[in-house]
Design a protein around this motif. Structure first.
Motif, PDB file in Angstrom:
ATOM      1  N   LYS A 321     -18.592   7.401   6.129  1.00 29.66           N
ATOM      2  CA  LYS A 321     -17.569   8.241   5.672  1.00 29.66           C
ATOM      3  C   LYS A 321     -17.350   8.864   5.154  1.00 29.66           C
ATOM      4  O   LYS A 321     -17.936   8.600   3.764  1.00 29.66           O
ATOM      5  N   SER A 322     -16.933   9.897   4.829  1.00 34.63           N
ATOM      6  CA  SER A 322     -17.002  10.763   3.416  1.00 34.63           C
ATOM      7  C   SER A 322     -16.510  10.022   2.291  1.00 34.63           C
ATOM      8  O   SER A 322     -15.610   9.275   1.880  1.00 34.63           O
ATOM      9  N   GLY A 323     -17.136   9.570   0.767  1.00 38.04           N
ATOM     10  CA  GLY A 323     -16.607   9.640  -0.305  1.00 38.04           C
ATOM     11  C   GLY A 323     -16.735   7.946  -0.300  1.00 38.04           C
ATOM     12  O   GLY A 323     -16.288   7.145  -1.616  1.00 38.04           O
ATOM     13  N   ARG A 324     -17.286   7.502   0.452  1.00 42.72           N
ATOM     14  CA  ARG A 324     -18.242   5.972   0.451  1.00 42.72           C
ATOM     15  C   ARG A 324     -19.618   6.087   0.141  1.00 42.72           C
ATOM     16  O   ARG A 324     -20.505   6.938  -0.177  1.00 42.72           O
ATOM     17  N   GLU A 325     -19.741   4.811  -0.941  1.00 46.43           N
ATOM     18  CA  GLU A 325     -20.823   5.045  -1.261  1.00 46.43           C
ATOM     19  C   GLU A 325     -21.965   3.426   0.051  1.00 46.43           C
ATOM     20  O   GLU A 325     -20.898   1.891  -0.616  1.00 46.43           O
ATOM     21  N   PHE A 326     -23.112   3.506  -0.212  1.00 43.48           N
ATOM     22  CA  PHE A 326     -23.612   2.665   0.435  1.00 43.48           C
ATOM     23  C   PHE A 326     -25.153   2.385  -0.375  1.00 43.48           C
ATOM     24  O   PHE A 326     -25.149   2.720  -0.960  1.00 43.48           O
ATOM     25  N   ILE A 327     -25.510   0.167  -0.081  1.00 39.65           N
ATOM     26  CA  ILE A 327     -26.633   0.344  -0.718  1.00 39.65           C
ATOM     27  C   ILE A 327     -27.898   0.431   0.267  1.00 39.65           C
ATOM     28  O   ILE A 327     -26.595  -0.643   1.218  1.00 39.65           O
ATOM     29  N   LEU A 328     -28.657   0.653   0.334  1.00 39.03           N
ATOM     30  CA  LEU A 328     -30.095   0.338   1.228  1.00 39.03           C
ATOM     31  C   LEU A 328     -30.747  -0.619   0.278  1.00 39.03           C
ATOM     32  O   LEU A 328     -31.220  -0.720  -0.564  1.00 39.03           O
ATOM     33  N   LYS A 329     -30.656  -2.314   1.207  1.00 36.90           N
ATOM     34  CA  LYS A 329     -31.241  -3.468   0.280  1.00 36.90           C
ATOM     35  C   LYS A 329     -32.637  -3.818   1.218  1.00 36.90           C
ATOM     36  O   LYS A 329     -32.730  -3.938   2.640  1.00 36.90           O
ATOM     37  N   ILE A 330     -33.948  -3.002   1.191  1.00 36.89           N
ATOM     38  CA  ILE A 330     -34.624  -3.297   1.854  1.00 36.89           C
ATOM     39  C   ILE A 330     -35.800  -3.666   1.446  1.00 36.89           C
ATOM     40  O   ILE A 330     -35.756  -4.570   0.355  1.00 36.89           O
ATOM     41  N   TYR A 331     -36.219  -4.688   2.401  1.00 36.85           N
ATOM     42  CA  TYR A 331     -37.126  -6.182   2.478  1.00 36.85           C
ATOM     43  C   TYR A 331     -38.317  -5.321   2.932  1.00 36.85           C
ATOM     44  O   TYR A 331     -38.319  -5.371   4.004  1.00 36.85           O
ATOM     45  N   GLU A 332     -39.238  -5.812   1.929  1.00 41.24           N
ATOM     46  CA  GLU A 332     -40.759  -4.823   2.354  1.00 41.24           C
ATOM     47  C   GLU A 332     -41.399  -5.513   3.035  1.00 41.24           C
ATOM     48  O   GLU A 332     -41.332  -7.388   2.264  1.00 41.24           O
ATOM     49  N   PRO A 333     -42.378  -5.525   3.290  1.00 37.90           N
ATOM     50  CA  PRO A 333     -43.552  -7.021   4.494  1.00 37.90           C
ATOM     51  C   PRO A 333     -44.363  -7.859   2.902  1.00 37.90           C
ATOM     52  O   PRO A 333     -44.227  -9.684   3.847  1.00 37.90           O
ATOM     53  N   ASN A 334     -44.021  -7.083   2.366  1.00 34.68           N
ATOM     54  CA  ASN A 334     -45.101  -7.909   0.976  1.00 34.68           C
ATOM     55  C   ASN A 334     -43.747  -8.910   0.101  1.00 34.68           C
ATOM     56  O   ASN A 334     -44.538  -9.712  -0.237  1.00 34.68           O
ATOM     57  N   GLY A 335     -42.474  -8.513   0.497  1.00 35.47           N
ATOM     58  CA  GLY A 335     -41.429  -9.947  -0.132  1.00 35.47           C
ATOM     59  C   GLY A 335     -41.148  -8.605  -1.048  1.00 35.47           C
ATOM     60  O   GLY A 335     -40.193  -8.894  -1.917  1.00 35.47           O
ATOM     61  N   LYS A 336     -41.401  -8.052  -0.941  1.00 33.52           N
ATOM     62  CA  LYS A 336     -40.964  -6.922  -2.691  1.00 33.52           C
ATOM     63  C   LYS A 336     -39.649  -6.800  -2.129  1.00 33.52           C
ATOM     64  O   LYS A 336     -38.721  -6.199  -0.510  1.00 33.52           O
ATOM     65  N   ILE A 337     -38.497  -6.338  -2.620  1.00 38.78           N
ATOM     66  CA  ILE A 337     -36.706  -6.014  -1.764  1.00 38.78           C
ATOM     67  C   ILE A 337     -36.328  -5.137  -3.267  1.00 38.78           C
ATOM     68  O   ILE A 337     -36.694  -5.877  -4.514  1.00 38.78           O
ATOM     69  N   TRP A 338     -36.084  -4.044  -2.417  1.00 40.92           N
ATOM     70  CA  TRP A 338     -35.697  -3.222  -3.546  1.00 40.92           C
ATOM     71  C   TRP A 338     -34.141  -3.010  -3.302  1.00 40.92           C
ATOM     72  O   TRP A 338     -34.724  -2.593  -2.117  1.00 40.92           O
ATOM     73  N   GLU A 339     -33.497  -1.452  -3.931  1.00 33.09           N
ATOM     74  CA  GLU A 339     -32.091  -1.492  -3.846  1.00 33.09           C
ATOM     75  C   GLU A 339     -32.136   0.371  -3.802  1.00 33.09           C
ATOM     76  O   GLU A 339     -33.436   0.792  -5.010  1.00 33.09           O
ATOM     77  N   LYS A 340     -31.488   0.877  -2.776  1.00 30.58           N
ATOM     78  CA  LYS A 340     -31.249   2.697  -3.435  1.00 30.58           C
ATOM     79  C   LYS A 340     -30.151   2.371  -2.812  1.00 30.58           C
ATOM     80  O   LYS A 340     -28.932   2.949  -1.766  1.00 30.58           O
ATOM     81  N   LEU A 341     -29.067   3.686  -3.712  1.00 30.71           N
ATOM     82  CA  LEU A 341     -27.461   3.691  -3.842  1.00 30.71           C
ATOM     83  C   LEU A 341     -27.722   4.991  -2.708  1.00 30.71           C
ATOM     84  O   LEU A 341     -28.468   6.690  -3.274  1.00 30.71           O
ATOM     85  N   VAL A 342     -26.910   5.403  -1.573  1.00 30.71           N
ATOM     86  CA  VAL A 342     -26.500   6.246  -1.127  1.00 30.71           C
ATOM     87  C   VAL A 342     -24.637   6.604  -1.060  1.00 30.71           C
ATOM     88  O   VAL A 342     -23.874   5.920  -0.800  1.00 30.71           O
ATOM     89  N   LYS A 343     -24.829   7.858  -1.732  1.00 28.76           N
ATOM     90  CA  LYS A 343     -23.274   8.622  -1.633  1.00 28.76           C
ATOM     91  C   LYS A 343     -22.822   9.835  -0.901  1.00 28.76           C
ATOM     92  O   LYS A 343     -23.464  10.215  -0.799  1.00 28.76           O
ATOM     93  N   ILE A 344     -21.623   9.240   0.106  1.00 28.96           N
ATOM     94  CA  ILE A 344     -21.390  10.066   1.326  1.00 28.96           C
ATOM     95  C   ILE A 344     -20.840  10.862   1.305  1.00 28.96           C
ATOM     96  O   ILE A 344     -19.772  10.557   0.465  1.00 28.96           O
ATOM     97  N   ASN A 345     -21.213  12.482  -0.156  1.00 29.49           N
ATOM     98  CA  ASN A 345     -20.602  13.302  -0.419  1.00 29.49           C
ATOM     99  C   ASN A 345     -20.451  14.246   0.116  1.00 29.49           C
ATOM    100  O   ASN A 345     -21.330  15.117  -0.498  1.00 29.49           O
ATOM    101  N   GLU A 346     -19.441  14.782   0.294  1.00 27.65           N
ATOM    102  CA  GLU A 346     -19.385  16.472   1.339  1.00 27.65           C
ATOM    103  C   GLU A 346     -19.081  17.585  -0.621  1.00 27.65           C
ATOM    104  O   GLU A 346     -18.280  17.584  -0.796  1.00 27.65           O
ATOM    105  N   ASP A 347     -20.327  18.115  -0.648  1.00 25.86           N
ATOM    106  CA  ASP A 347     -19.965  18.727  -1.720  1.00 25.86           C
ATOM    107  C   ASP A 347     -20.382  19.912  -1.846  1.00 25.86           C
ATOM    108  O   ASP A 347     -20.004  20.995  -2.075  1.00 25.86           O
ATOM    109  N   TYR A 348     -20.531  20.454  -1.103  1.00 26.01           N
ATOM    110  CA  TYR A 348     -20.341  22.129  -0.160  1.00 26.01           C
ATOM    111  C   TYR A 348     -20.725  22.795  -0.430  1.00 26.01           C
ATOM    112  O   TYR A 348     -20.616  23.808  -0.925  1.00 26.01           O
ATOM    113  N   ASN A 349     -22.856  22.207  -0.706  1.00 21.51           N
ATOM    114  CA  ASN A 349     -23.205  23.263  -1.068  1.00 21.51           C
ATOM    115  C   ASN A 349     -23.312  23.516  -2.366  1.00 21.51           C
ATOM    116  O   ASN A 349     -23.686  25.146  -2.870  1.00 21.51           O
TER     117      ASN A 349
END
Length: 835
Positions: A321-349
């Motif tokens: 939902k809008s106004g919430r923050e999520f983290i994508l935790k990505i497990y690559e096949p080579n064993g590398k693990i990294w994260e990306k932050l996604v902010k659901i923010n309706e900025d109305y352009n």
């Protein structure tokens, strides 16, 4: 004297408390405590932590053979500033609030502590348990010797100061960023995807076999990233797409040919990582390496796990939902693990002052032989006010043929806050501007006014949207209202109203609404989410989801839904994040009353990022089993697994940076035997000074570290980052600094013996790093090693009092050449200043 006064005070206090003869049981702030009868039971001790005295008058009460120690006095003596006491519960925070002790005095046995002199004295056993690794009382010398089990505030300050200093030095280092080179043409990566399946039906039809296969290609073309796919079974190409990522911040430019009609399309828009579907539901979508498994984390809980499909993962979940923050935790096949932050923010352009924003799409329509166009441009007039312009055209068919419907619009967006309550106001006007080539009445009155308000007032979130439309549209007025009220941290009340009025007088107005409740709560490793929604028709929808992370390598998700028709649907999903290095599996069970499938069990197994096996079975006897190959290779080096079509290759070139300018010059040789690391990947440069790192994800910055195996070289003097731009190769030049030596002699003809009171300070001019300060030997010699080439400011200063000697200050150039092999010798002569 101070210690004696304190002891006298404590003795007087003990006499006062000794008047409670016979023992007394009392209560204070909801906590029961016990005061003993014994006299002469208070002493003043020296409190030592790690051998350092923190208090010379630490109060200790002795009751028989038991010792009791005050909590609040201990907190003050140690120097803890962050603690709180509330109704019998004392919470003490250490280590920048990461470590805490919670002492619930209401739950302790009443004989294990004493309340006296506005302090809680706890027994020795609890005092040790809460605060110390080692604890000893020296009764003869009235000393408490301890080793605490927490980081002392003074130590924490030193640690933070050191980290701050190290961070400043790291930030002052020059950063070299190498990006993937856009080329006219370069061979890229190929994905091979083959699958063979066997289907056994319960209706007696026997076994059926089928197969599918595709080849996907990604490579540099026309200075962009070209992607296409070929269906091996159907023997035809699918879409063709040429992408230019990152040409303006987070914007993407895509030119492609799509669909069976081969329609051309151009898009230019910002990639936010999420999109809004049907006006209410948010969808998170992210490009990830092929074969990756991705966790969607909300509030530290994995609420969904997806396997990559087509180089992307897509998440649809009621918690997004809008106004919430999520983290994508990505497990690559080579064993590398990294994260990306996604902010659901309706900025109305909204745009910053002076900033432009774009959302442009143009696509041909083969059926009408015309083009569709949707162009939106936004400009930040101030940081609060954004102005927008839009142009939209699309073909529409009438009885006499096709015509263009064209619209032009303007928009004003204003955001600010009142008393900390943010709000956004928007007004938009669009109008049809095309000439009516068929002279139809339907094209008249084609305009819209849109009014919009979004605000948060304390615990209320309110969104109001209204459309006033011309007669071209059926609807005369449309009103949409959404209200959320946070009843508690875990419970939100929701409501929505839709009201529509029509131009036709004989058509009744339509009103619809719904109201509901959202609840989410976590207990250790369990997160529960419940939603209930009711609409105007009295239809009720329930959704109850559970997420469990208590298993070490597995996540469990159970979703339950009861829809408006009282039809139940449930799904249980178990995924492993990284159970074994080369083995990955998931399994699940589904039940759907509406789809007449009592249950379905699914099982998927992946091995080493290329072999996949799966099976599913239903209660009615239908079974499906498949085996497949999914592999991405570099066409330049087919033995290398690239993990993803858009993964890149890093070509590292190590060179001896003689003049410290971070550029490879004609006289600077390439270096072999340099170890280059990127995460878990390590390579060593060959005799040509080159090494390759394969399978690195694009569009993310990665830091490279280099270590020359020769002790006279330094590879860490410069920070190096790389960023892939699709499958194009990244060439990263790694400067290895030759370590040089600054040595020489200081002379003072009048009295050479004073040189032991002389120091040399050396600062490199090109950096802001702290300089080196060394003393001069008594014979006047000095020696400073492990320096890098460059211009330095040197100061020679006499610190003694026998002579008035002028401070010597000059700029010198320390170099590395084949002749000097890095040894730089200087002679400095001091001068006396006459008074």
């Amino acid at each position: 004297m101070k210690k004696i006064t304190t002891i006298l005070f404590l003795l007087l206090s003990s006499l006062t408390f000794a008047s409670n003869l016979g023992g007394t049981k009392l209560a204070y702030d909801g906590v029961e405590f016990f005061i003993s009868d014994e006299e002469e039971r208070i002493g003043a001790y020296t409190l030592e932590l790690k051998g350092i005295p923190y208090s010379y008058t630490y109060t200790v009460i002795k009751e028989g053979d038991e010792y009791f120690f005050p909590l609040f006095e201990f907190i003050r003596a140690v120097g803890v500033e962050n603690y709180k006491y509330d109704r019998g519960v004392l919470t003490i925070f250490f280590n920048a609030n990461e470590d805490k002790r919670v002492i619930d005095l209401r739950k302790l046995d009443e004989s294990s502590y004493i309340f006296e002199d506005n302090d809680y004295f706890i027994c020795e056993k609890l005092f040790k348990e809460y605060f110390f690794q080692e604890f000893r009382i020296d009764k003869e010398n009235f000393t408490i010797k301890t080793n605490p089990n927490f980081i002392l505030p003074k130590e924490m300050k030193y640690i933070l100061d050191n980290k701050t200093r190290e961070l400043k030095e790291e930030l002052n280092k020059e950063i070299l960023l190498y990006k993937g080179e856009r080329e006219l043409f370069d061979i890229g990566n190929l994905r091979i995807n083959l699958e063979k399946e066997m289907i056994k039906s319960s209706d007696g039809g026997g076994r059926k076999y089928d197969w599918s296969g595709s080849l996907e290609y990604s490579g540099s073309l026309l200075f962009g990233n070209f992607i296409t796919e070929y269906d091996l079974k159907e023997k035809k190409f699918k879409d063709f797409e040429l992408n230019y990522y990152g040409i303006k911040e987070d914007y993407e430019l895509s030119i492609g040919v799509y669909g069976e009609d081969r329609e051309k399309q151009l898009t230019f828009r910002k990639d936010r990582g999420y999109s809004l579907n049907d006006g209410r539901e948010y969808i998170i979508e992210e490009r990830v390496p092929v074969g990756s498994k991705v966790e969607l984390i909300y509030g530290l809980f994995p609420i969904d796990v997806q396997d990559e499909v087509g180089g992307k993962v897509t998440f649809v979940n009621s918690l997004i939902k809008s106004g919430r923050e999520f983290i994508l935790k990505i497990y690559e096949p080579n064993g590398k693990i990294w994260e990306k932050l996604v902010k659901i923010n309706e900025d109305y352009n909204q745009q910053k002052k002076g900033e432009f924003g774009y959302d442009i799409s143009i696509r041909e329509d083969k059926e009408s032989k015309r083009n569709k166009a949707d162009l939106n441009i936004y400009y930040g007039y101030t940081d609060n006010l954004t102005m927008g312009f839009s142009w939209n055209q699309y073909p529409e068919e009438y009885e006499r043929g096709w015509t263009y419907i064209k619209e032009m619009g303007t928009e004003l967006i204003y955001s600010n806050s009142i008393d900390g309550n943010p709000y956004t106001l928007s007004y938009e006007y669009t109008r049809g501007i095309n000439k009516d080539e068929f002279e139809t009445e339907s094209l008249k009155g084609k305009y819209k006014h849109r009014y919009f308000l979004d605000t948060d007032i304390k615990n209320f979130g309110i969104t109001y949207e209204q459309f006033d439309n011309g007669r071209y549209y059926e609807e005369k007025r449309e009103i949409y209202i959404d209200v959320d009220y946070d009843l508690t941290e875990n419970i939100t009340l929701t409501g929505s109203l839709e009201d529509t009025k029509y131009h036709e007088k004989d058509r009744d107005d339509e009103t619809d609404y719904y109201y509901g409740l959202e609840f989410s709560k976590s207990w250790n490793s369990l997160l529960a989410s419940y939603e209930i929604e009711n609409n105007k028709k009295g239809e009720t929808r329930h959704s109850l989801d559970f997420y469990y992370t208590g298993f070490k390598d597995f996540t469990v998700r159970l979703e339950n839904t009861l829809d408006e028709d009282n039809k139940y649907e449930g799904e249980l999903k178990i995924n492993n994040t990284r159970w074994m290095d080369n083995l990955d599996f998931s399994m699940g069970m589904r039940y759907s009353e509406d789809k007449r499938a009592e249950y379905m069990v699914e099982f998927t197994l992946k091995f080493d990022n290329w072999l996949e096996f799966g099976s599913s079975a239903e209660k009615n006897g239908d079974k499906r089993t498949y085996v497949g190959i999914d592999r991405v290779i570099s066409l330049k080096n087919p033995l290398q697994n690239m993990n993803s079509l858009e993964n890149t290759t890093i070509k590292t070139i190590a060179f001896l940076d003689r003049n410290d300018n971070n550029k490879i010059d004609k006289d600077e040789e390439k270096l072999s035997d340099v170890e280059v690391s990127l995460g878990e990947k390590k390579v060593v440069t060959d005799e040509d000074g080159e090494a390759y790192i394969y399978g690195i994800p694009s569009y993310t910055d990665y830091e490279i570290t280099a270590l020359s195996r020769r002790p006279s070289h330094d590879g860490k003097a410069t920070k190096i980052k790389v960023r892939g731009m699709g499958s194009s190769e990244v060439k990263a030049y790694i400067p290895i600094k030759p370590l040089i030596t600054f040595m020489g002699e200081v002379k003072f003809d009048k009295d050479q013996s004073i040189l032991s009171d002389t120091r040399i300070k050396l600062n490199k001019i090109s950096t802001k790093e702290t300089g080196k300060i060394i003393p001069v030997e008594s014979n006047g010699e000095f020696y400073i090693d492990s320096l890098t080439a460059g211009k330095y400011m040197i100061e020679v200063e006499y610190l003694g009092e026998d002579y008035n000697i002028k401070r010597y200050k000059r700029q010198i150039d320390l170099t590395y050449t084949d002749e000097n092999a890095g040894d730089n010798y200087y002679l400095f002569e001091l001068e006396e200043v006459k008074k």
